[in-house]
Design a protein around this motif. Structure first.
Motif, short mmCIF file in Angstrom:
data_model
loop_
_atom_site.label_atom_id
_atom_site.label_comp_id
_atom_site.label_asym_id
_atom_site.label_seq_id
_atom_site.Cartn_x
_atom_site.Cartn_y
_atom_site.Cartn_z
N TYR A 67 28.20 56.52 37.74
CA TYR A 67 29.62 56.33 37.42
C TYR A 67 30.09 54.94 37.87
CZ TYR A 67 34.66 56.63 37.68
OH TYR A 67 36.01 56.37 37.55
N VAL A 68 29.76 54.59 39.11
CA VAL A 68 30.18 53.28 39.64
C VAL A 68 29.54 52.15 38.83
CG1 VAL A 68 30.01 51.74 41.65
CG2 VAL A 68 30.68 54.13 41.96
N ALA A 69 28.25 52.29 38.53
CA ALA A 69 27.56 51.25 37.77
C ALA A 69 28.15 51.10 36.38
CB ALA A 69 26.08 51.57 37.68
N GLU A 70 28.46 52.20 35.74
CA GLU A 70 29.01 52.14 34.38
C GLU A 70 30.45 51.68 34.35
OE1 GLU A 70 28.18 56.06 32.89
OE2 GLU A 70 26.03 55.66 32.77
N SER A 71 31.14 51.79 35.48
CA SER A 71 32.55 51.37 35.55
C SER A 71 32.69 49.88 35.83
CB SER A 71 33.27 52.13 36.67
OG SER A 71 33.23 53.51 36.44
N GLY A 72 31.62 49.25 36.25
CA GLY A 72 31.67 47.84 36.62
C GLY A 72 31.67 46.93 35.42
N PRO A 73 31.90 45.66 35.68
CA PRO A 73 31.90 44.68 34.58
C PRO A 73 30.51 44.55 33.96
CG PRO A 73 32.03 43.58 36.71
CD PRO A 73 32.13 45.05 36.97
N ARG A 74 30.49 44.27 32.70
CA ARG A 74 29.22 44.11 31.97
C ARG A 74 28.75 42.66 31.95
NH1 ARG A 74 27.43 49.16 31.90
NH2 ARG A 74 28.88 50.55 30.92
N GLU A 75 29.66 41.74 32.14
CA GLU A 75 29.32 40.32 32.10
C GLU A 75 29.18 39.79 33.52
OE1 GLU A 75 32.30 41.37 30.52
OE2 GLU A 75 31.14 41.85 28.75
N VAL A 76 28.35 38.80 33.68
CA VAL A 76 28.18 38.15 34.98
C VAL A 76 29.44 37.34 35.28
CG1 VAL A 76 26.81 36.48 36.28
CG2 VAL A 76 25.69 38.06 34.68
N SER A 77 29.90 37.44 36.50
CA SER A 77 31.07 36.69 36.92
C SER A 77 30.76 35.19 36.90
CB SER A 77 31.47 37.10 38.34
OG SER A 77 32.38 36.18 38.89
N PRO A 78 31.74 34.36 36.52
CA PRO A 78 31.51 32.91 36.57
C PRO A 78 31.35 32.40 38.01
CG PRO A 78 33.79 33.40 35.98
CD PRO A 78 33.06 34.70 36.02
N HIS A 79 31.70 33.22 38.98
CA HIS A 79 31.61 32.83 40.39
C HIS A 79 30.33 33.33 41.04
CE1 HIS A 79 35.75 31.61 39.92
NE2 HIS A 79 36.03 32.83 39.50
N PHE A 80 29.48 33.99 40.28
CA PHE A 80 28.23 34.55 40.79
C PHE A 80 27.23 33.44 41.09
CE2 PHE A 80 23.94 36.21 39.97
CZ PHE A 80 23.91 37.25 40.88
N GLU A 81 26.64 33.49 42.28
CA GLU A 81 25.64 32.49 42.66
C GLU A 81 24.30 33.17 42.89
OE1 GLU A 81 26.44 29.51 45.60
OE2 GLU A 81 28.60 29.88 45.39
N ARG A 82 23.35 32.88 42.02
CA ARG A 82 22.02 33.49 42.15
C ARG A 82 21.34 33.12 43.46
NH1 ARG A 82 20.87 36.26 37.81
NH2 ARG A 82 21.70 35.63 35.80
N SER A 83 21.67 31.98 44.01
CA SER A 83 21.04 31.55 45.26
C SER A 83 21.38 32.51 46.40
CB SER A 83 21.46 30.13 45.62
OG SER A 83 22.86 30.07 45.87
N LEU A 84 22.55 33.15 46.35
CA LEU A 84 22.92 34.11 47.39
C LEU A 84 22.02 35.34 47.33
CD1 LEU A 84 26.81 33.90 47.23
CD2 LEU A 84 25.28 32.85 48.90
N ILE A 85 21.72 35.79 46.14
CA ILE A 85 20.83 36.94 45.97
C ILE A 85 19.44 36.59 46.50
CG2 ILE A 85 19.69 38.44 44.29
CD1 ILE A 85 22.63 39.08 44.58
#
Length: 98
Positions: A67-85
């Motif tokens: 439910y939580v996963a399906e309720s979240g945004p489908r597009e990557v946020s413009p503020h997302f930083e792959r380096s943090l992951i």
């Protein structure tokens, strides 16, 4: 999955910890678990992984996670930083601490 938990609890160090925790006041349990994590990391990791598998494998939790996963945004946020992951994965920074 529950057999993994039974296997973990059947380990002598874990069985002793469970018995000890059952007898101590609730407010003292967290410190004892931290101490067990430090003194016996192999058994701690085994029981922790088993508990996670049982918890997240339960139908109620799996339904909530979906439910939580399906309720979240489908597009990557413009503020997302792959380096943090990458940093979290490389340093184990995302590991839960008690």
């Amino acid at each position: 999955m529950e057999s993994a938990l039974q296997d973990a609890v059947s380990r002598p160090a874990v069985a002793a910890l469970v018995d000890e925790l059952a007898m101590m006041p609730e407010e003292a349990r967290k410190d004892r678990v931290r101490s067990f994590e430090s003194s016996d990391p192999t058994d701690f990791d085994h029981i922790y992984a088993s508990l996670l598998a049982v918890y997240y494998g339960s139908p109620q939790v799996a339904q909530k996670v979906r439910y939580v996963a399906e309720s979240g945004p489908r597009e990557v946020s413009p503020h997302f930083e792959r380096s943090l992951i990458r940093k979290v994965a490389e340093t184990d920074a995302g590991r839960r601490r008690l």
